[in-house]
Scaffold this active site. Structure first.
Site, mmCIF file in Angstrom:
data_model
loop_
_atom_site.group_PDB
_atom_site.id
_atom_site.type_symbol
_atom_site.label_atom_id
_atom_site.label_comp_id
_atom_site.label_asym_id
_atom_site.label_seq_id
_atom_site.Cartn_x
_atom_site.Cartn_y
_atom_site.Cartn_z
ATOM 1 N N TYR A 10 -1.842 -1.006 10.111
ATOM 2 C CA TYR A 10 -1.995 -1.431 8.718
ATOM 3 C C TYR A 10 -0.686 -1.254 7.946
ATOM 4 C CZ TYR A 10 -3.719 -1.575 3.907
ATOM 5 O OH TYR A 10 -3.906 -1.875 2.580
ATOM 6 N N SER B 206 0.846 -1.193 0.000
ATOM 7 C CA SER B 206 0.000 0.000 0.000
ATOM 8 C C SER B 206 0.878 1.238 0.000
ATOM 9 C CB SER B 206 -0.894 0.014 1.234
ATOM 10 O OG SER B 206 -1.584 1.249 1.313
#
Length: 161
Positions: free
Chosen positions: A70, A57
């Site tokens: 995350y 990401s």
């Protein structure tokens, strides 16, 4: 098998101090352990000339508040990707990761109001969210003609730095 694309991922957002450990464990199981197991099995089964493509990401490089857990899981994905590319030396198998930026998917849109989505979309020089098609084009490139791209993280994020 010729190509393995591992795209499973979960995201729970909260400041580090408020992150629920069950949510952290769920992200760890899906994002880290899931990538590890899929990559392990792919490395055992892929033919010569194959490709493994993981998902990271772009939030990893943005250091956004609320994304600590995350981003940590995606940092682990990037580390595994880069190391596995070297471990498969001599097998002509490429191992790369795609790190999407804000993309119009359920994972990104969940929990965000229209104003937040518009604000985030405006950050990119292309002034829009990515689409699943945008990310699929990068995957297609890495799975096919990009035989000299190996051990890389491609940040497909519309120019968000």
């Amino acid at each position: 098998m010729d190509v393995v694309v591992h795209a499973a991922g979960v995201m729970t957002l909260a400041p580090l101090v408020d992150t629920d450990l069950d949510a952290l464990d769920r992200m760890h199981r899906t994002n880290i352990r899931g990538t590890f197991v899929v990559d392990q099995q792919a490395a055992r089964r892929l033919r010569e000339g194959g490709a493994i493509i993981n998902f990271s990401s772009s939030v990893l490089s943005l250091s956004l508040p609320g994304y600590s857990a995350y981003a940590a899981t995606k940092g682990a994905v990037e580390a595994m990707t880069l190391i596995l590319a070297r471990e498969l030396r001599g097998r002509d198998i490429t191992v790369n990761a795609v790190a999407p930026g804000p993309t119009a998917t359920d994972l990104f849109l969940k929990g965000k109001d229209e104003e937040a989505v518009e604000r985030i979309a405006a950050q990119a020089p292309l002034e829009r969210l990515g689409t699943p098609k945008d990310i699929a084009e990068v995957i297609s490139f890495l799975a096919g003609p990009a035989r000299w791209v190996n051990g890389q993280v491609v940040r497909a994020n519309g120019g968000i730095v």
